[in-house]
Design a protein around this motif. Structure first.
Motif, PDB file in Angstrom:
ATOM      1  N   TYR A  61      -7.205   6.891  -4.667  1.00 54.59           N
ATOM      2  CA  TYR A  61      -6.088   6.312  -3.928  1.00 54.59           C
ATOM      3  C   TYR A  61      -4.757   6.731  -4.538  1.00 54.59           C
ATOM      4  N   LEU A  62      -4.652   6.715  -5.856  1.00 56.01           N
ATOM      5  CA  LEU A  62      -3.408   7.142  -6.502  1.00 56.01           C
ATOM      6  C   LEU A  62      -3.135   8.623  -6.228  1.00 56.01           C
ATOM      7  N   LEU A 106       1.780   1.073   1.235  1.00 58.58           N
ATOM      8  CA  LEU A 106       1.108  -0.104   0.680  1.00 58.58           C
ATOM      9  C   LEU A 106       0.638  -1.041   1.789  1.00 58.58           C
ATOM     10  N   CYS A 107       1.483  -1.259   2.771  1.00 62.56           N
ATOM     11  CA  CYS A 107       1.116  -2.133   3.879  1.00 62.56           C
ATOM     12  C   CYS A 107      -0.072  -1.565   4.660  1.00 62.56           C
ATOM     13  N   ALA A 108      -0.013  -0.263   4.949  1.00 63.05           N
ATOM     14  CA  ALA A 108      -1.086   0.375   5.705  1.00 63.05           C
ATOM     15  C   ALA A 108      -2.388   0.376   4.920  1.00 63.05           C
ATOM     16  N   PHE A 109      -2.303   0.660   3.616  1.00 66.65           N
ATOM     17  CA  PHE A 109      -3.498   0.650   2.774  1.00 66.65           C
ATOM     18  C   PHE A 109      -4.125  -0.738   2.745  1.00 66.65           C
ATOM     19  N   LEU A 160       0.035   1.682  11.466  1.00 68.60           N
ATOM     20  CA  LEU A 160       1.035   0.994  10.663  1.00 68.60           C
ATOM     21  C   LEU A 160       1.911   1.971   9.887  1.00 68.60           C
ATOM     22  N   PHE A 161       1.293   2.957   9.232  1.00 63.24           N
ATOM     23  CA  PHE A 161       2.036   3.790   8.301  1.00 63.24           C
ATOM     24  C   PHE A 161       3.121   4.624   8.971  1.00 63.24           C
ATOM     25  N   TYR A 162       2.771   5.372   9.987  1.00 64.03           N
ATOM     26  CA  TYR A 162       3.727   6.336  10.538  1.00 64.03           C
ATOM     27  C   TYR A 162       4.944   5.675  11.184  1.00 64.03           C
ATOM     28  N   PHE A 187      -4.314  -1.655  -5.003  1.00 57.11           N
ATOM     29  CA  PHE A 187      -2.995  -2.100  -4.550  1.00 57.11           C
ATOM     30  C   PHE A 187      -2.060  -2.308  -5.738  1.00 57.11           C
ATOM     31  N   GLY A 188      -2.554  -2.991  -6.767  1.00 54.35           N
ATOM     32  CA  GLY A 188      -1.742  -3.225  -7.955  1.00 54.35           C
ATOM     33  C   GLY A 188      -1.408  -1.944  -8.692  1.00 54.35           C
ATOM     34  N   ALA A 189      -2.393  -1.036  -8.786  1.00 49.11           N
ATOM     35  CA  ALA A 189      -2.159   0.236  -9.472  1.00 49.11           C
ATOM     36  C   ALA A 189      -1.106   1.062  -8.751  1.00 49.11           C
ATOM     37  N   MET A 190      -1.122   1.024  -7.415  1.00 50.23           N
ATOM     38  CA  MET A 190      -0.145   1.798  -6.658  1.00 50.23           C
ATOM     39  C   MET A 190       1.254   1.210  -6.800  1.00 50.23           C
ATOM     40  N   ILE A 191       1.368  -0.104  -6.844  1.00 54.51           N
ATOM     41  CA  ILE A 191       2.683  -0.720  -7.070  1.00 54.51           C
ATOM     42  C   ILE A 191       3.231  -0.294  -8.427  1.00 54.51           C
TER      43      ILE A 191
END
Length: 245
Positions: free
Chosen positions: A32-33, A133-136, A177-179, A90-94
């Motif tokens: 994911y990262l 983040l929202c889309a993931f 969501l993402f685009y 999610f936390g790692a990406m933030i």
């Protein structure tokens, strides 16, 4: 004639230790990262026979693999343990996004001549990061939920239907969501091109899932044998806002 009951664990034992769960979690977070920090920085182009040149974001090579790991986690260990892994990602990406912002913002040394290239590679805007983040978050939880419910309905049969079906729904939510969140009226991508790009990326990601289906089968079978686990989410609380087992 009634359908047979799920053959193995109904409730997860929160104290049970697994051999490979942490490794699958680490692989999920790493992929994911990579999909967010490595892939988006490059636009790639391949010439396909009968199609011609096809341009795509290199992240398409990474991101579908996170859905494959999400499928494996839910199929073997259940929704609750997959939920913990999604929160870990999610936390790692933030954290990675904050650190990338800080590092890019630091004043470069006079001898450092690569600041512009560094900003291109790691300087995503907060709008794009927030959209990702929202889309993931929504896409991964929808993917896991759909797979868990389909497993109960099918009594564990037809794994390929669950992995592909849940990915279609999860990736669909992610793309929808993402685009728009990341690029609508942004000036980066013309609004009239968003639908086409979104559809191309969606088809590409689902296509990767289909191509990897034989590998998914092997990985799921290996883990089920090694762990002695084949979880069914019969009485699971499907709220995404928890990390309890």
């Amino acid at each position: 004639m009634s359908s047979p009951s799920p053959p193995t664990h109904i409730r997860a034992n929160p104290n049970r230790q697994y051999k490979y769960y942490e490794f699958v979690m680490a692989a999920f977070v790493a992929v994911y990262l990579c999909s967010n920090l490595i892939g988006p920085a490059k636009a790639a182009q391949l010439t396909l026979p009968g199609v011609g040149p096809v341009t795509f974001g290199a992240g398409v090579l990474f991101f579908p693999v996170s859905y494959i790991f999400g499928d494996v986690l839910t199929e073997v260990y259940g929704y609750a343990r997959a939920r913990r892994v999604i929160w870990a990602g999610f936390g790692a990406m933030i954290f990675a996004s904050v650190m990338a912002f800080v590092v890019v913002a630091l004043p470069p040394a006079p001898t450092w001549a690569n600041q512009p290239a560094y900003e291109i590679a790691f300087g995503s805007t907060w709008r794009i990061v927030a959209a990702s983040l929202c889309a993931f978050f929504c896409g991964e939880f929808v993917n896991s939920f759909v797979l868990a419910r389909m497993k109960i309905r099918s009594n564990g049969r037809h794994l390929w239907q669950r992995t592909i079906g849940s990915t279609i729904v999860g990736e669909g939510v992610d793309s929808l969501l993402f685009y728009p969140l990341a690029f609508w009226n942004s000036g980066l991508i013309p609004n009239e091109l968003l639908t086409g790009i979104m559809l191309t990326q969606f088809i590409s990601k689902v296509g990767v899932e289909v191509l990897f289906t034989p590998l998914t089968y092997k990985l799921v079978a290996m883990l089920k044998r090694a762990e002695g686990e084949d979880h069914y989410d019969v009485d699971t609380d499907f709220t995404p806002f928890s990390i309890k087992l």
